[in-house]
Design a protein around this motif. Structure first.
Motif, PDB file in Angstrom:
ATOM      1  N   LEU A 282       1.606   9.349  -5.866  1.00  0.00           N
ATOM      2  CA  LEU A 282       2.148  10.664  -5.557  1.00  0.00           C
ATOM      3  C   LEU A 282       3.123  11.107  -6.639  1.00  0.00           C
ATOM      4  O   LEU A 282       3.059  12.248  -7.132  1.00  0.00           O
ATOM      5  CB  LEU A 282       2.844  10.617  -4.188  1.00  0.00           C
ATOM      6  CG  LEU A 282       3.376  11.937  -3.649  1.00  0.00           C
ATOM      7  CD1 LEU A 282       2.230  12.907  -3.394  1.00  0.00           C
ATOM      8  CD2 LEU A 282       4.150  11.694  -2.359  1.00  0.00           C
TER       9      LEU A 282
ATOM     10  N   GLY B  30       0.880   4.056  -2.897  1.00  0.00           N
ATOM     11  CA  GLY B  30       0.657   5.463  -2.560  1.00  0.00           C
ATOM     12  C   GLY B  30       1.778   6.342  -3.079  1.00  0.00           C
ATOM     13  O   GLY B  30       1.533   7.418  -3.633  1.00  0.00           O
TER      14      GLY B  30
ATOM     15  N   ARG C 250       0.828  -1.214   0.000  1.00  0.00           N
ATOM     16  CA  ARG C 250       0.000   0.000   0.000  1.00  0.00           C
ATOM     17  C   ARG C 250       0.860   1.261   0.000  1.00  0.00           C
ATOM     18  O   ARG C 250       0.549   2.235  -0.668  1.00  0.00           O
ATOM     19  CB  ARG C 250      -0.938  -0.005   1.201  1.00  0.00           C
ATOM     20  CG  ARG C 250      -2.079  -0.971   1.046  1.00  0.00           C
ATOM     21  CD  ARG C 250      -3.024  -0.911   2.210  1.00  0.00           C
ATOM     22  NE  ARG C 250      -4.130  -1.827   2.011  1.00  0.00           N
ATOM     23  CZ  ARG C 250      -4.902  -2.283   2.973  1.00  0.00           C
ATOM     24  NH1 ARG C 250      -4.696  -1.912   4.233  1.00  0.00           N
ATOM     25  NH2 ARG C 250      -5.885  -3.118   2.704  1.00  0.00           N
TER      26      ARG C 250
END
Length: 88
Positions: free
Chosen positions: A70, A66, A62
């Motif tokens: 980004l 993420g 995860r």
């Protein structure tokens, strides 16, 4: 073949399953293919060892996803800025 796979993996609708069952008896290749695919699926399910994924692995995946989102966001902003600054 697609219908056989859908019936075996559970993605066929109840109507499709019923239609398949009604018409399967009329097609010997369908019967044989269904039996073969069903036995292969059963054999694979028996052979595959089911293990839980460690929570640390889930957290790590995860976090990497993420970070990737980004970075993609920053790249998109950078491309937009280049477009604004250098387009005539």
């Amino acid at each position: 073949m697609k219908m056989i796979q859908a019936v075996l993996d559970g993605s066929a609708s109840p109507e499709e399953v019923e239609h398949f069952k009604q018409n399967m008896d009329q097609c010997m290749p369908c019967i044989e293919t269904y039996k073969l695919e069903k036995s292969v699926k059963a054999a694979m399910q028996d052979k595959v060892e089911k293990k839980c994924c460690p929570q640390s692995t889930i957290v790590d995946i995860r976090a990497k996803i993420g970070l990737a989102f980004l970075l993609l966001g920053f790249i998109a902003i950078e491309v937009k800025l280049y477009h604004i600054l250098f387009s005539c």
